[in-house]
Design a protein around this motif. Sequence first.
Motif, PDB file in Angstrom:
ATOM      1  N   LYS A 110       5.618   5.341 -18.655  1.00  7.58           N
ATOM      2  CA  LYS A 110       5.201   4.575 -17.480  1.00  7.58           C
ATOM      3  C   LYS A 110       6.400   3.929 -16.803  1.00  7.58           C
ATOM      4  O   LYS A 110       6.455   3.843 -15.577  1.00  7.58           O
ATOM      5  CB  LYS A 110       4.179   3.507 -17.874  1.00  7.58           C
ATOM      6  CG  LYS A 110       2.844   4.086 -18.250  1.00  7.58           C
ATOM      7  CD  LYS A 110       1.851   2.997 -18.605  1.00  7.58           C
ATOM      8  CE  LYS A 110       0.514   3.616 -18.994  1.00  7.58           C
ATOM      9  NZ  LYS A 110      -0.491   2.607 -19.309  1.00  7.58           N
ATOM     10  N   GLY A 151       3.490   9.766  -9.855  1.00  4.09           N
ATOM     11  CA  GLY A 151       2.741   9.943 -11.102  1.00  4.09           C
ATOM     12  C   GLY A 151       2.099  11.321 -11.186  1.00  4.09           C
ATOM     13  O   GLY A 151       2.152  11.991 -12.221  1.00  4.09           O
ATOM     14  N   CYS A 152       1.494  11.772 -10.080  1.00  5.73           N
ATOM     15  CA  CYS A 152       0.869  13.102 -10.037  1.00  5.73           C
ATOM     16  C   CYS A 152       1.912  14.199 -10.224  1.00  5.73           C
ATOM     17  O   CYS A 152       1.689  15.163 -10.974  1.00  5.73           O
ATOM     18  CB  CYS A 152       0.137  13.305  -8.710  1.00  5.73           C
ATOM     19  SG  CYS A 152      -1.350  12.304  -8.544  1.00  5.73           S
ATOM     20  N   ALA A 188       2.282   1.704  -3.440  1.00  3.30           N
ATOM     21  CA  ALA A 188       1.247   2.204  -4.347  1.00  3.30           C
ATOM     22  C   ALA A 188       1.020   3.699  -4.129  1.00  3.30           C
ATOM     23  O   ALA A 188       0.851   4.459  -5.096  1.00  3.30           O
ATOM     24  CB  ALA A 188      -0.060   1.433  -4.144  1.00  3.30           C
ATOM     25  N   ALA A 189       1.040   4.133  -2.876  1.00  3.02           N
ATOM     26  CA  ALA A 189       0.857   5.557  -2.574  1.00  3.02           C
ATOM     27  C   ALA A 189       2.018   6.382  -3.128  1.00  3.02           C
ATOM     28  O   ALA A 189       1.806   7.464  -3.692  1.00  3.02           O
ATOM     29  CB  ALA A 189       0.723   5.756  -1.068  1.00  3.02           C
ATOM     30  N   SER A 233       9.512   5.997  -8.905  1.00  2.00           N
ATOM     31  CA  SER A 233       8.764   5.532  -7.730  1.00  2.00           C
ATOM     32  C   SER A 233       9.574   4.533  -6.919  1.00  2.00           C
ATOM     33  O   SER A 233       9.632   4.628  -5.688  1.00  2.00           O
ATOM     34  CB  SER A 233       7.440   4.885  -8.152  1.00  2.00           C
ATOM     35  OG  SER A 233       6.629   5.799  -8.820  1.00  2.00           O
ATOM     36  N   ARG A 240       0.833  -1.206   0.000  1.00  2.00           N
ATOM     37  CA  ARG A 240       0.000   0.000   0.000  1.00  2.00           C
ATOM     38  C   ARG A 240       0.870   1.259   0.000  1.00  2.00           C
ATOM     39  O   ARG A 240       0.565   2.234  -0.680  1.00  2.00           O
ATOM     40  CB  ARG A 240      -0.963  -0.009   1.193  1.00  2.00           C
ATOM     41  CG  ARG A 240      -2.092  -1.021   1.048  1.00  2.00           C
ATOM     42  CD  ARG A 240      -3.230  -0.786   2.033  1.00  2.00           C
ATOM     43  NE  ARG A 240      -2.808  -0.609   3.410  1.00  2.00           N
ATOM     44  CZ  ARG A 240      -2.721  -1.584   4.308  1.00  2.00           C
ATOM     45  NH1 ARG A 240      -3.030  -2.821   3.978  1.00  2.00           N
ATOM     46  NH2 ARG A 240      -2.343  -1.318   5.548  1.00  2.00           N
ATOM     47  N   HIS A 280       3.928   5.528  -5.679  1.00  2.00           N
ATOM     48  CA  HIS A 280       3.799   5.479  -7.137  1.00  2.00           C
ATOM     49  C   HIS A 280       2.749   6.495  -7.612  1.00  2.00           C
ATOM     50  O   HIS A 280       2.973   7.234  -8.580  1.00  2.00           O
ATOM     51  CB  HIS A 280       3.429   4.067  -7.602  1.00  2.00           C
ATOM     52  CG  HIS A 280       3.371   3.928  -9.077  1.00  2.00           C
ATOM     53  ND1 HIS A 280       4.508   3.783  -9.855  1.00  2.00           N
ATOM     54  CD2 HIS A 280       2.326   3.930  -9.938  1.00  2.00           C
ATOM     55  CE1 HIS A 280       4.144   3.699 -11.121  1.00  2.00           C
ATOM     56  NE2 HIS A 280       2.824   3.791 -11.195  1.00  2.00           N
ATOM     57  N   TYR A 281       1.619   6.543  -6.920  1.00  2.00           N
ATOM     58  CA  TYR A 281       0.554   7.476  -7.277  1.00  2.00           C
ATOM     59  C   TYR A 281       1.046   8.917  -7.164  1.00  2.00           C
ATOM     60  O   TYR A 281       0.830   9.744  -8.058  1.00  2.00           O
ATOM     61  CB  TYR A 281      -0.669   7.259  -6.377  1.00  2.00           C
ATOM     62  CG  TYR A 281      -1.755   8.277  -6.589  1.00  2.00           C
ATOM     63  CD1 TYR A 281      -2.613   8.181  -7.687  1.00  2.00           C
ATOM     64  CD2 TYR A 281      -1.924   9.344  -5.716  1.00  2.00           C
ATOM     65  CE1 TYR A 281      -3.603   9.133  -7.901  1.00  2.00           C
ATOM     66  CE2 TYR A 281      -2.905  10.294  -5.917  1.00  2.00           C
ATOM     67  CZ  TYR A 281      -3.746  10.182  -7.010  1.00  2.00           C
ATOM     68  OH  TYR A 281      -4.717  11.119  -7.225  1.00  2.00           O
ATOM     69  N   THR A 282       1.724   9.229  -6.067  1.00  2.00           N
ATOM     70  CA  THR A 282       2.219  10.586  -5.839  1.00  2.00           C
ATOM     71  C   THR A 282       3.260  10.980  -6.882  1.00  2.00           C
ATOM     72  O   THR A 282       3.227  12.096  -7.413  1.00  2.00           O
ATOM     73  CB  THR A 282       2.803  10.715  -4.412  1.00  2.00           C
ATOM     74  OG1 THR A 282       1.786  10.344  -3.473  1.00  2.00           O
ATOM     75  CG2 THR A 282       3.270  12.124  -4.130  1.00  2.00           C
TER      76      THR A 282
END
Length: 147
Positions: A43, A27-28, A20-21, A50, A17, A23-25
Amino acid sequence: MEEAEAEEQQRFSHRQRLKAAVHYTVGCLCQEVALDKQVQFSKQTIAAISEVTFRQCENFAKDLEMFARHSGDCFCPLRRHAKRSTVTTEDVKLLARRSNSLLKYITEKNEEIAQLNLERKAKKKRKPEDENRDFMELDADVVGSDS
């Protein structure tokens, strides 16, 4: 044995988790930079950034833990050595010592927070005094109206 496996599974799930957080950040942030600088991030690039970021955060966490537990065998002007279980601001400053701009930012934020804390303490200290003064004035009014 089942308890140990369940704990290990929980740690793995928590780690996933967190990854994933991150990676998301990342990405943003890459999207923001892409719009601002008119560049594209693949990607694979986002995934690589990440992963490196996550590993660096793990290293930071380990370093901070070591700083807190450090027994003080060597001289270091940036911090007081003690066997602690709590990471302090001084530990974070020690970690950031190689980046002057980051160290300056952390120091400034620490000073801002310290100032806010002092102001809150002063406000709390004044509040009971104000309540005592109000009580004394009320008491004087009651005594005065009795006469």
